[in-house]
Each structure stands twice: as structure tokens, then as C-alpha cells.
Design an enzyme around this catalytic site. Structure first.
Site, mmCIF file in Angstrom:
data_model
loop_
_atom_site.group_PDB
_atom_site.id
_atom_site.type_symbol
_atom_site.label_atom_id
_atom_site.label_comp_id
_atom_site.label_asym_id
_atom_site.label_seq_id
_atom_site.Cartn_x
_atom_site.Cartn_y
_atom_site.Cartn_z
ATOM 1 N N TRP A 54 0.709 -1.348 -0.019
ATOM 2 C CA TRP A 54 -0.129 0.221 0.139
ATOM 3 C C TRP A 54 1.067 1.378 -0.401
ATOM 4 O O TRP A 54 1.687 1.275 0.697
ATOM 5 C CB TRP A 54 -0.634 -0.040 1.524
ATOM 6 C CG TRP A 54 -1.538 0.748 1.036
ATOM 7 C CD1 TRP A 54 -2.032 2.186 0.787
ATOM 8 C CD2 TRP A 54 -3.128 0.801 0.729
ATOM 9 N NE1 TRP A 54 -3.059 2.780 1.052
ATOM 10 C CE2 TRP A 54 -4.583 1.553 0.543
ATOM 11 C CE3 TRP A 54 -4.054 -0.492 0.586
ATOM 12 C CZ2 TRP A 54 -5.145 2.516 0.670
ATOM 13 C CZ3 TRP A 54 -5.626 -0.895 0.833
ATOM 14 C CH2 TRP A 54 -6.266 0.255 0.333
ATOM 15 N N GLU B 153 -1.190 -6.212 7.635
ATOM 16 C CA GLU B 153 -0.428 -7.597 7.754
ATOM 17 C C GLU B 153 1.498 -7.718 8.573
ATOM 18 O O GLU B 153 1.440 -8.589 7.772
ATOM 19 C CB GLU B 153 -0.655 -8.139 6.081
ATOM 20 C CG GLU B 153 -2.036 -8.711 5.506
ATOM 21 C CD GLU B 153 -3.274 -7.036 5.416
ATOM 22 O OE1 GLU B 153 -2.506 -6.107 4.765
ATOM 23 O OE2 GLU B 153 -4.459 -6.975 5.601
ATOM 24 N N ILE C 204 -1.448 7.077 5.557
ATOM 25 C CA ILE C 204 -1.540 8.738 5.216
ATOM 26 C C ILE C 204 -3.016 8.337 5.687
ATOM 27 O O ILE C 204 -4.065 7.999 5.585
ATOM 28 C CB ILE C 204 -1.356 8.527 3.874
ATOM 29 C CG1 ILE C 204 0.586 8.446 3.414
ATOM 30 C CG2 ILE C 204 -1.658 9.500 3.778
ATOM 31 C CD1 ILE C 204 0.582 8.635 1.982
ATOM 32 N N THR D 220 -10.901 8.639 7.757
ATOM 33 C CA THR D 220 -12.394 8.293 8.364
ATOM 34 C C THR D 220 -10.887 7.904 9.377
ATOM 35 O O THR D 220 -10.307 8.076 9.348
ATOM 36 C CB THR D 220 -12.456 6.994 7.511
ATOM 37 O OG1 THR D 220 -11.314 6.104 7.513
ATOM 38 C CG2 THR D 220 -13.215 7.185 6.169
ATOM 39 N N HIS E 248 -9.550 4.569 9.974
ATOM 40 C CA HIS E 248 -8.857 3.370 9.394
ATOM 41 C C HIS E 248 -7.158 3.833 9.966
ATOM 42 O O HIS E 248 -7.123 2.471 10.093
ATOM 43 C CB HIS E 248 -8.637 3.327 7.511
ATOM 44 C CG HIS E 248 -9.173 2.240 7.879
ATOM 45 N ND1 HIS E 248 -10.151 1.871 7.309
ATOM 46 C CD2 HIS E 248 -8.419 0.703 7.266
ATOM 47 C CE1 HIS E 248 -10.167 0.944 6.194
ATOM 48 N NE2 HIS E 248 -9.215 0.306 6.995
ATOM 49 N N ARG F 292 10.406 12.045 3.732
ATOM 50 C CA ARG F 292 10.776 11.095 4.702
ATOM 51 C C ARG F 292 10.721 9.857 4.157
ATOM 52 O O ARG F 292 12.150 8.605 4.679
ATOM 53 C CB ARG F 292 9.159 10.658 6.211
ATOM 54 C CG ARG F 292 9.186 11.302 6.801
ATOM 55 C CD ARG F 292 8.006 11.991 7.675
ATOM 56 N NE ARG F 292 8.086 12.802 8.285
ATOM 57 C CZ ARG F 292 8.296 14.053 8.137
ATOM 58 N NH1 ARG F 292 7.506 14.736 6.866
ATOM 59 N NH2 ARG F 292 7.463 15.325 9.404
HETATM 60 C C1 DLZ Z 1 -7.766 -0.468 3.683
HETATM 61 C C2 DLZ Z 1 -6.132 0.658 4.110
HETATM 62 C C3 DLZ Z 1 -6.495 2.271 4.090
HETATM 63 C C4 DLZ Z 1 -7.706 2.952 4.071
HETATM 64 N N1 DLZ Z 1 -5.005 3.066 4.596
HETATM 65 C C5 DLZ Z 1 -3.872 2.578 4.159
HETATM 66 C C6 DLZ Z 1 -2.505 3.077 4.314
HETATM 67 O O1 DLZ Z 1 -2.370 4.495 4.462
HETATM 68 N N2 DLZ Z 1 -1.024 2.431 4.210
HETATM 69 C C7 DLZ Z 1 -1.285 0.697 4.444
HETATM 70 O O2 DLZ Z 1 0.068 0.560 4.501
HETATM 71 N N3 DLZ Z 1 -2.601 0.522 3.886
HETATM 72 C C8 DLZ Z 1 -3.948 0.596 4.413
HETATM 73 N N4 DLZ Z 1 -4.821 -0.181 3.753
HETATM 74 C C9 DLZ Z 1 -4.860 -1.444 3.799
HETATM 75 C C10 DLZ Z 1 -4.406 -2.140 5.096
HETATM 76 O O3 DLZ Z 1 -3.295 -1.904 5.821
HETATM 77 C C11 DLZ Z 1 -5.461 -4.040 5.161
HETATM 78 O O4 DLZ Z 1 -4.552 -3.940 4.144
HETATM 79 C C12 DLZ Z 1 -6.547 -3.433 4.688
HETATM 80 O O5 DLZ Z 1 -6.945 -2.995 5.411
HETATM 81 C C13 DLZ Z 1 -5.997 -5.226 4.689
HETATM 82 O O6 DLZ Z 1 -6.071 -6.186 5.715
#
Ligand code: DLZ
Length: 163
Positions: free
Chosen positions: A23, A59, A83, A87, A89, A128
Site C-alpha cells: 500500500w 498485515e 497516510i 475516516t 482507518h 521522509r
Molecule cells: C485500507 C487501508 C487504508 C485505507 N490505508 C492504508 C494506508 O494508508 N497504508 C497501508 O499500509 N494500508 C492501508 N490500508 C490497507 C490495510 O493496511 C490492510 O491491507 C487492509 O485493511 C486489509 O487488511
């Protein structure tokens, strides 16, 4: 004190795991590059730098556990980039990852370096992760230092003011 001095580290006998989130991969690719450069500078052999990638930062604790159990690494760095959005999250994932990796390192007695950027916006994340003296380079060196600490326990000398 802002910077950390690592001195000359010899990681040639160490196996280091890197768990990296896909991500925000433009950021985490840059973090991975710098982390691997640090391991190379600290003499960790290429074959002993084991990279496991996962979908997102949430994960990472599980990937860290697998690297410890399956690959018998001496230390792990986990790399991710959160980031903040609109919401909750961000808060949930940041809390879960930091607690998760702390739990894994204390349960397994294998040190884990927290290399997850928790940024308010993309600009902060770029600042960063790209350029000179990034955090990821220091995270790589931290993993080697902690791997040595675990393996040899007396390798690290106390700071002068503690003597
Ligand atoms: C869902 C999600 C969101 C909204 N933002 C990020 C983020 O900024 N950085 C990141 O590493 N992962 C994000 N994820 C994904 C979650 O870490 C995860 O992979 C999912 O919720 C599935 O478990």
C-alpha cells in the site's frame, strides 16, 4: 538528540527479514531500497536479506512472525506507509501494527524495527522516504544493531555517560 550514530556494524553473520507493505508502494519501494542499501553497507549478505511483501501495513505483524518462524531471521524491519484519510482507518491500523509487532518481538525474542511512516499527508511521506539520510537507511542499520545485540548480547558498548 536527533541523529543516531551506529559506528561500524558487521552484519555478515546475520539473517535479516524485511516485511514490506505494498500500500502506497511508491513510498514503500523507496523505503525498501534504502533499507537494503543499509544492510549491504553493514555487510549483510544479499542471500541473507529476506524480503516478504504484504498487501498493507495491517498485515505486517503476521509477515514478521512468518519471517521469524520460517526463515529464522535474527531481526526484522517492517516497512509501511500510513497516510491519514477522512475516516478512522489510519488510527486503527497504526495502533494494530505497532501493538502487533511489539507483541511479536517480545513473544519470540527476535527484535523488530518499526519502519512504518504515519503521515498526515503525501507530502510528509515523500519528504521522509526520498533523498538523503532517509529513515529507512537508519532502520536497516537498527535491525543489524539489534540482530547483533540478540546474537552476541555483548557486542554493543554502553554509552559513555552510562559508564
Ligand atoms: C485500507 C487501508 C487504508 C485505507 N490505508 C492504508 C494506508 O494508508 N497504508 C497501508 O499500509 N494500508 C492501508 N490500508 C490497507 C490495510 O493496511 C490492510 O491491507 C487492509 O485493511 C486489509 O487488511
Amino acid at each position: 538528540m536527533k541523529s543516531v550514530t551506529f559506528g561500524k556494524l558487521n552484519g555478515s553473520a546475520l539473517k535479516i527479514g524485511i516485511a514490506v507493505s505494498r500500500w502506497n508502494h511508491e513510498i514503500t519501494d523507496a523505503l525498501l531500497r534504502d533499507c537494503l542499501r543499509a544492510l549491504e553497507d553493514a555487510r549483510v549478505k544479499k542471500k541473507n536479506a529476506i524480503v516478504m511483501d504484504v498487501p498493507g501495513s495491517f498485515e505486517l505483524p503476521y509477515a514478521v512472525l512468518r519471517l521469524i518462524q520460517d526463515d529464522k531471521v535474527d531481526a526484522v524491519v517492517c516497512l509501511g506507509c500510513l497516510i491519514k484519510g477522512e475516516t478512522m482507518h489510519f488510527e486503527y491500523i497504526a495502533q494494530a501494527v505497532s501493538t502487533g509487532i511489539m507483541q511479536v518481538q517480545l513473544d519470540t525474542n527476535v527484535p523488530v524495527v518499526f519502519g512504518v511512516l504515519t503521515c498526515l499527508n503525501e507530502k510528509q511521506a515523500y519528504e521522509r522516504s526520498v533523498g538523503e539520510g532517509t529513515h529507512a537507511y537508519k532502520w536497516g542499520l537498527s535491525a543489524v544493531e539489534m540482530g547483533l545485540l540478540r546474537k552476541e548480547s555483548r557486542q554493543i558498548k554502553p554509552r559513555s555517560h552510562l559508564r
